[in-house]
Design an enzyme around this catalytic site. Structure first.
Site, PDB file in Angstrom:
ATOM      1  N   SER A 207       0.851  -1.195   0.000  1.00  5.04           N
ATOM      2  CA  SER A 207       0.000   0.000   0.000  1.00  5.04           C
ATOM      3  C   SER A 207       0.883   1.239   0.000  1.00  5.04           C
ATOM      4  O   SER A 207       2.091   1.146   0.192  1.00  5.04           O
ATOM      5  CB  SER A 207      -0.907   0.009   1.221  1.00  5.04           C
ATOM      6  OG  SER A 207      -0.240   0.624   2.307  1.00  5.04           O
ATOM      7  N   LYS A 208       0.264   2.394  -0.197  1.00  2.64           N
ATOM      8  CA  LYS A 208       1.075   3.607  -0.345  1.00  2.64           C
ATOM      9  C   LYS A 208       1.809   3.957   0.933  1.00  2.64           C
ATOM     10  O   LYS A 208       2.748   4.732   0.934  1.00  2.64           O
ATOM     11  CB  LYS A 208       0.224   4.776  -0.835  1.00  2.64           C
ATOM     12  CG  LYS A 208      -0.852   5.224   0.128  1.00  2.64           C
ATOM     13  CD  LYS A 208      -1.450   6.537  -0.376  1.00  2.64           C
ATOM     14  CE  LYS A 208      -2.456   7.100   0.592  1.00  2.64           C
ATOM     15  NZ  LYS A 208      -3.732   6.381   0.595  1.00  2.64           N
TER      16      LYS A 208
END
Ligand code: GLU
Length: 434
Positions: A207-208
């Site tokens: 994920s970011k």
């Protein structure tokens, strides 16, 4: 009809490597078959900061060398390429559904009436997938905004997209999408759902928030875009002969959707760093110098000496992010000595070794790599110690460290006067530590 593929990011303010990999596979496929690569911004849900957020994607794509044939700032015959500017088109397509009695209103929202038949998603990576939509779904919310499924399919239909290449997280949406294509009376594109990218430790999707997940961070860290791009090519695809470092032209020549891996890919930051280091080492010297000059501790230092320093450091440098630190002592006579490595060095009698070496340099004729090496070899013989004892001690005296570029070349670039001065300074400084 020719191949038309698209990358359709939502401008979130980040350019995630997962998105970059999706863009790359689309771009590679378009270039491989001589088709068109389209960039479309899916910004229906976001009112604020769209411009800056779009810019992150555009500049990231350009940095990675993925030019688009149609899209923002480029134009094309199927525009506009921002969903927020396509309301008229959405109205037209909604009208088609209305005429075909495929929609109805309830509580202010517009629902799409599903067919009740199983849909085939003929996925080029996963093979045939059958799915059935059981429930009618919303395509316009009660506040009047269109829903992702609707605008995504309208745009793919209107832009005559032939292959939808996207992340596997969208596979579950595909039966809705197939229903919509059919309801519009439009051909269903081919699908290729790319496996996910897992975190380095394998615990779920990247994920970011994960370190190393954003393209802009690599750019900030002075990564070579070619290296990151090469690494991304291998996240789910590989040539049959297991080569890893490959010029992009070669990847384009070999790339095919059929060869994309069905299994999830795992992000390996060490492998990526290794690849970057390999690209740094193999850069043509002139290119390396050009980039390196701008990263020197002070741009005033660029010049003949600066170029010589850069040239001898290239083979040892792992990334441009390290460059400033890696070369700093070349440009600073007051550099600091690393007292931690000094304590490891002490068993080699470094003060003695530095003194003996200094005496030889003071009296030597000519100053060349061969002569310097000859001195070290002879000294080691004379005193019955290892050449390494001189090399480590003297390197420490000249740089404050025990690692750096090739020892003899380093001295040659520093020049005899600087070497003498530093050896003397080191002896004075070390004296103070007793
Ligand atoms: N905007 C969607 C996304 O960013 C696009 C999905 C698609 O490629 O169809 O996930």
């Amino acid at each position: 009809m020719g191949v038309r593929v698209r990358f359709a990011p939502s401008p979130t303010g980040f350019f995630h490597i997962g998105g970059a990999r999706t863009a790359l596979f689309n771009w590679l496929y378009a270039r491989h078959v001589g088709g068109k690569f389209i960039l479309r911004i899916e910004d229906t849900d976001r009112e604020r900061h769209v411009e800056e957020a779009t810019d992150v994607i555009l500049s990231g794509m350009r940095w990675l060398g993925m030019e688009w044939d149609e899209g923002p700032e480029v134009g094309g015959n199927y525009g506009p390429y921002f969903q927020s500017q396509r309301n008229k088109i959405y109205e037209e397509y909604l009208e088609i559904l209305r005429k075909g009695d495929k929609i109805y209103e309830r509580d202010g929202a517009i629902y799409f009436r599903v067919s009740g038949e199983p849909q085939l998603i003929d996925d080029l990576i996963r093979g045939p997938v059958h799915r059935m939509e059981e429930k009618d779904f919303v395509i316009f919310r009660s506040n009047g905004t269109p829903v992702f499924h609707f605008v995504n399919v309208v745009d793919d239909a209107a832009m005559e997209i032939s292959h939808v290449i996207r992340g596997e997280d969208h596979l579950s949406n595909s039966s809705k999408h197939v229903e919509l294509f059919k309801a519009f009376g439009m051909p269903v594109p081919k699908f290729a759902h790319i496996p996910l990218i897992l975190k380095t430790n394998g615990s779920g999707k990247m994920s970011k928030r994960d370190i190393g997940a954003l393209v802009e961070d690599y750019r900030g860290k002075q990564f070579l875009p070619e290296a990151l791009r090469n690494y991304l090519c291998l996240l789910g695809w590989s040539p049959k002969d297991d080569r890893e470092i490959m010029p992009i032209e070669e990847v384009i020549r070999l790339f095919d959707l059929r060869d994309i891996n069905k299994n999830n890919a795992r992000f390996d930051d060490k492998k990526l760093a290794h690849m970057n280091a390999a690209y740094v080492k193999s850069m043509p010297l002139e290119q390396f110098l050009e980039r390196g000059r701008n990263l020197l501790p002070d741009s005033k230092l660029a010049g003949e000496y600066g170029d010589q320093v850069l040239a001898i450091c290239q083979e040892k440098l792992r990334s441009f992010e390290e460059l400033n630190h890696f070369v700093s002592y070349f440009f600073n006579e007051d550099f600091e000595y690393d007292r931690e490595v000094w304590s490891d060095l002490r068993k080699r009698d470094p003060v003695l070794r530095i003194g003996e070496f200094l005496a030889k340099i003071e009296n030597m004729e000519g100053f060349s790599e061969e002569k310097l090496e000859e001195i070290v070899v002879k000294l080691a013989e004379t005193y019955g110690v290892k050449t390494g004892d001189y090399i480590h001690g003297v390197r420490f005296a000249l740089s404050g460290r025990t690692v750096g570029p090739s020892f003899y070349r380093m001295m040659l670039v520093m020049g005899r006067e600087r070497v003498l001065k530093r050896l003397k300074r080191a002896l004075v400084e070390i004296e103070k530590w007793k």
